[in-house]
Design an enzyme around this catalytic site. Structure first.
Site, PDB file in Angstrom:
ATOM      1  CD  GLN A   1      27.094  42.416  42.900  1.00 10.19           C
ATOM      2  OE1 GLN A   1      26.658  41.317  43.235  1.00 10.19           O
ATOM      3  NE2 GLN A   1      27.512  42.649  41.681  1.00 10.19           N
ATOM      4  CG  ASN A   2      33.603  44.572  44.976  1.00  9.57           C
ATOM      5  OD1 ASN A   2      33.055  43.484  44.796  1.00  9.57           O
ATOM      6  ND2 ASN A   2      34.359  45.161  44.069  1.00  9.57           N
TER       7      ASN A   2
ATOM      8  CG  ASP B   1      37.106  46.326  47.680  1.00 10.44           C
ATOM      9  OD1 ASP B   1      36.878  47.487  47.296  1.00 10.44           O
ATOM     10  OD2 ASP B   1      37.140  45.357  46.892  1.00 10.44           O
TER      11      ASP B   1
ATOM     12  CG  HIS C   1      26.362  42.658  48.887  1.00 10.85           C
ATOM     13  ND1 HIS C   1      26.807  41.907  47.826  1.00 10.85           N
ATOM     14  CD2 HIS C   1      25.005  42.682  48.784  1.00 10.85           C
ATOM     15  CE1 HIS C   1      25.763  41.508  47.109  1.00 10.85           C
ATOM     16  NE2 HIS C   1      24.667  41.964  47.665  1.00 10.85           N
TER      17      HIS C   1
ATOM     18  N   GLY D   1      32.723  43.101  36.268  1.00 10.63           N
ATOM     19  CA  GLY D   1      33.304  42.102  37.175  1.00 10.63           C
ATOM     20  C   GLY D   1      32.338  41.461  38.139  1.00 10.63           C
TER      21      GLY D   1
HETATM   22  N1  LIG Z   1      36.473  42.664  46.732  1.00  7.59           N
HETATM   23  C1  LIG Z   1      35.396  42.330  47.465  1.00  7.59           C
HETATM   24  O1  LIG Z   1      34.876  43.122  48.251  1.00  7.59           O
HETATM   25  C2  LIG Z   1      34.799  40.961  47.287  1.00  7.59           C
HETATM   26  C3  LIG Z   1      35.587  39.876  46.902  1.00  7.59           C
HETATM   27  C4  LIG Z   1      34.966  38.622  46.747  1.00  7.59           C
HETATM   28  C5  LIG Z   1      33.593  38.490  46.979  1.00  7.59           C
HETATM   29  N2  LIG Z   1      32.873  39.559  47.362  1.00  7.59           N
HETATM   30  C6  LIG Z   1      31.395  39.409  47.573  1.00  7.59           C
HETATM   31  O2  LIG Z   1      30.963  38.151  47.084  1.00  7.59           O
HETATM   32  C7  LIG Z   1      29.845  38.265  46.173  1.00  7.59           C
HETATM   33  C8  LIG Z   1      30.313  37.730  44.836  1.00  7.59           C
HETATM   34  O3  LIG Z   1      29.556  38.155  43.698  1.00  7.59           O
HETATM   35  P1  LIG Z   1      30.249  38.907  42.467  1.00  7.59           P
HETATM   36  O4  LIG Z   1      29.337  38.731  41.308  1.00  7.59           O
HETATM   37  O5  LIG Z   1      30.658  40.251  42.891  1.00  7.59           O
HETATM   38  O6  LIG Z   1      31.597  38.121  42.231  1.00  7.59           O
HETATM   39  P2  LIG Z   1      31.862  36.691  41.604  1.00  7.59           P
HETATM   40  O7  LIG Z   1      33.101  36.177  42.261  1.00  7.59           O
HETATM   41  O8  LIG Z   1      30.665  35.834  41.624  1.00  7.59           O
HETATM   42  O9  LIG Z   1      32.184  37.012  40.081  1.00  7.59           O
HETATM   43  C9  LIG Z   1      33.349  37.697  39.735  1.00  7.59           C
HETATM   44  C10 LIG Z   1      33.296  38.023  38.269  1.00  7.59           C
HETATM   45  O10 LIG Z   1      34.452  38.802  37.996  1.00  7.59           O
HETATM   46  C11 LIG Z   1      35.003  38.355  36.785  1.00  7.59           C
HETATM   47  N3  LIG Z   1      36.432  38.713  36.786  1.00  7.59           N
HETATM   48  C12 LIG Z   1      37.495  38.016  37.242  1.00  7.59           C
HETATM   49  N4  LIG Z   1      38.625  38.708  37.051  1.00  7.59           N
HETATM   50  C13 LIG Z   1      38.258  39.885  36.473  1.00  7.59           C
HETATM   51  C14 LIG Z   1      38.978  41.048  36.052  1.00  7.59           C
HETATM   52  N5  LIG Z   1      40.305  41.139  36.176  1.00  7.59           N
HETATM   53  N6  LIG Z   1      38.284  42.073  35.498  1.00  7.59           N
HETATM   54  C15 LIG Z   1      36.931  42.003  35.365  1.00  7.59           C
HETATM   55  N7  LIG Z   1      36.202  40.937  35.748  1.00  7.59           N
HETATM   56  C16 LIG Z   1      36.865  39.901  36.302  1.00  7.59           C
HETATM   57  C17 LIG Z   1      34.717  36.878  36.725  1.00  7.59           C
HETATM   58  O11 LIG Z   1      34.731  36.414  35.374  1.00  7.59           O
HETATM   59  C18 LIG Z   1      33.327  36.809  37.352  1.00  7.59           C
HETATM   60  O12 LIG Z   1      32.315  36.948  36.369  1.00  7.59           O
HETATM   61  C19 LIG Z   1      29.495  39.734  46.124  1.00  7.59           C
HETATM   62  O13 LIG Z   1      28.339  39.887  46.856  1.00  7.59           O
HETATM   63  C20 LIG Z   1      30.625  40.461  46.829  1.00  7.59           C
HETATM   64  O14 LIG Z   1      30.097  41.291  47.840  1.00  7.59           O
HETATM   65  C21 LIG Z   1      33.439  40.787  47.517  1.00  7.59           C
END
Ligand SMILES: NC(=O)c1ccc[n+]([C@@H]2O[C@H](COP(=O)([O-])OP(=O)(O)OC[C@H]3O[C@@H](n4cnc5c(N)ncnc54)[C@H](O)[C@@H]3O)[C@@H](O)[C@H]2O)c1
Length: 238
Positions: free
Chosen positions: A90-91, A93, A108, A176
Site C-alpha cells: 500500500q506504500n 515509497d 496505491h 505494518g
Molecule cells: N511509506 C509510505 O509509502 C506511506 C506512509 C504513510 C502512509 N502511507 C499511505 O497511507 C495509507 C495508510 O494505511 P496503512 O494501513 O498502510 O498505514 P497506517 O498508518 O494506517 O498503519 C500503520 C500500521 O503500522 C504499524 N506499525 C508502526 N510501526 C511499525 C513497525 N516498526 N513495524 C511494523 N508495524 C508498525 C502500526 O501499528 C499500524 O498498525 C496507505 O494507503 C499508504 O499508502 C504510505
C-alpha cells in the site's frame, strides 16, 4: 531432488517503512506536516490547490529519497534466493524495489512517478528523477502532471490484480498495516482456505482479523525474520 516452491505473498503497509524513518499515517494522527488528508490527498484538493498538493508530495518524495530500505525490506528481498516472494504494497515509497525485491505491485501508486491530471490518468506513468515535480511539468497531451498516487475517493486500479495474486498464495504475510484503508484492507479475505496467514504489527493484538491468523506482535524487521526462518525450515525439510 528439486524442492517444491511455495507461493509466498507479503502485503505491506506504512509500518513496513517506519524503521526507515518514514512516518506512518496513523502514527501522525492522520496529519502529515500539519496538513489534513482532505487538504492534500483527494481529487478535490488537487482541483482546489494543485500547487499545495504538489508541494506536499515533493516533501514526501524528498523524505523518501533520503531514506534507505530497512532490515525488513532486506529480509524479504534476500529470501528470493530461497523462494520467490510477491510483494503487494500500500506504500507509495520505492523501498521494496530499492532493497532488491523483484516482484512488487503498488496498490496505491508510486511517488517516484507522475501521471496526467487530465481525463485519462492511467494512460501512462512518467518517472520523476529528482525530489521535485514542477508546476510546469506537463504530459504529452498538455495536462499538468500530478503524482502517481491513489488519493482517497479514487479507484484502486490494481485491486483485482492484487486479489488474483492473493487467491493463489500458500502463505500470506501482512505487515505494518492498520487495515483501516478500504478497499485494500479487504484483500486479506481473498485467500484460499488452505493459505497460512500471518500478521506482523506491534498493535496486532488489538486488531480484528480471522482467528486462523498467526499474530506476531513485533516490529516489521524482527517479525519478518522470525516468520521467514520458520518458512525456511518448512522449505528445507522438503
Ligand atoms: N511509506 C509510505 O509509502 C506511506 C506512509 C504513510 C502512509 N502511507 C499511505 O497511507 C495509507 C495508510 O494505511 P496503512 O494501513 O498502510 O498505514 P497506517 O498508518 O494506517 O498503519 C500503520 C500500521 O503500522 C504499524 N506499525 C508502526 N510501526 C511499525 C513497525 N516498526 N513495524 C511494523 N508495524 C508498525 C502500526 O501499528 C499500524 O498498525 C496507505 O494507503 C499508504 O499508502 C504510505
Amino acid at each position: 531432488m528439486t524442492k517444491k516452491l511455495l507461493n509466498i505473498v507479503v502485503f505491506s503497509g506504512a509500518g513496513m517503512s517506519a524503521e526507515s524513518g518514514i512516518p506512518t499515517f496513523r502514527d501522525s494522527n492522520g496529519l502529515w506536516e500539519n496538513y489534513s488528508i482532505h487538504e492534500v490527498a483527494t481529487p478535490q484538493a488537487w482541483k482546489h490547490d494543485p500547487d499545495l498538493v504538489t508541494k506536499f508530495y515533493n516533501q514526501r518524495r524528498k523524505n523518501i529519497l533520503e531514506s534507505i530500505p530497512n532490515e525488513a525490506h532486506l529480509e524479504i528481498s534476500r529470501f528470493e534466493s530461497i523462494n520467490p516472494i510477491t510483494v503487494i504494497t500500500q506504500n507509495i515509497d520505492d523501498l521494496h524495489e530499492r532493497s532488491g525485491s523483484t516482484r512488487v505491485l503498488h496498490l496505491h501508486g508510486n511517488i517516484m512517478q507522475s501521471k496526467s491530471s487530465g481525463p485519462d490518468t492511467e494512460k501512462a506513468y512518467y518517472d520523476i528523477n529528482s525530489w521535485e515535480l514542477k508546476s510546469t511539468d506537463k504530459c504529452p497531451d498538455g495536462y499538468r502532471l500530478r503524482p502517481h498516487v491513489v488519493w482517497f475517493g479514487e479507484e484502486v486500479y490494481e485491486l483485482s490484480n492484487a486479489a488474483k495474486i492473493i487467491k493463489e498464495a500458500d502463505i500470506l504475510i501482512v505487515i505494518g498495516t492498520s487495515l483501516q484503508v478500504y478497499p485494500a484492507s479487504g484483500l486479506i479475505h481473498e485467500t484460499n482456505p488452505d493459505c497460512k496467514r500471518y500478521i506482523i504489527d506491534p498493535k496486532c493484538e488489538e486488531m480484528i482479523v480471522p482467528s486462523d491468523f498467526v499474530k506476531v506482535n513485533s516490529s516489521a524487521s524482527a517479525g519478518i525474520k522470525t516468520v521467514l526462518e520458520n518458512i525456511k525450515k518448512v522449505l528445507t525439510k522438503g
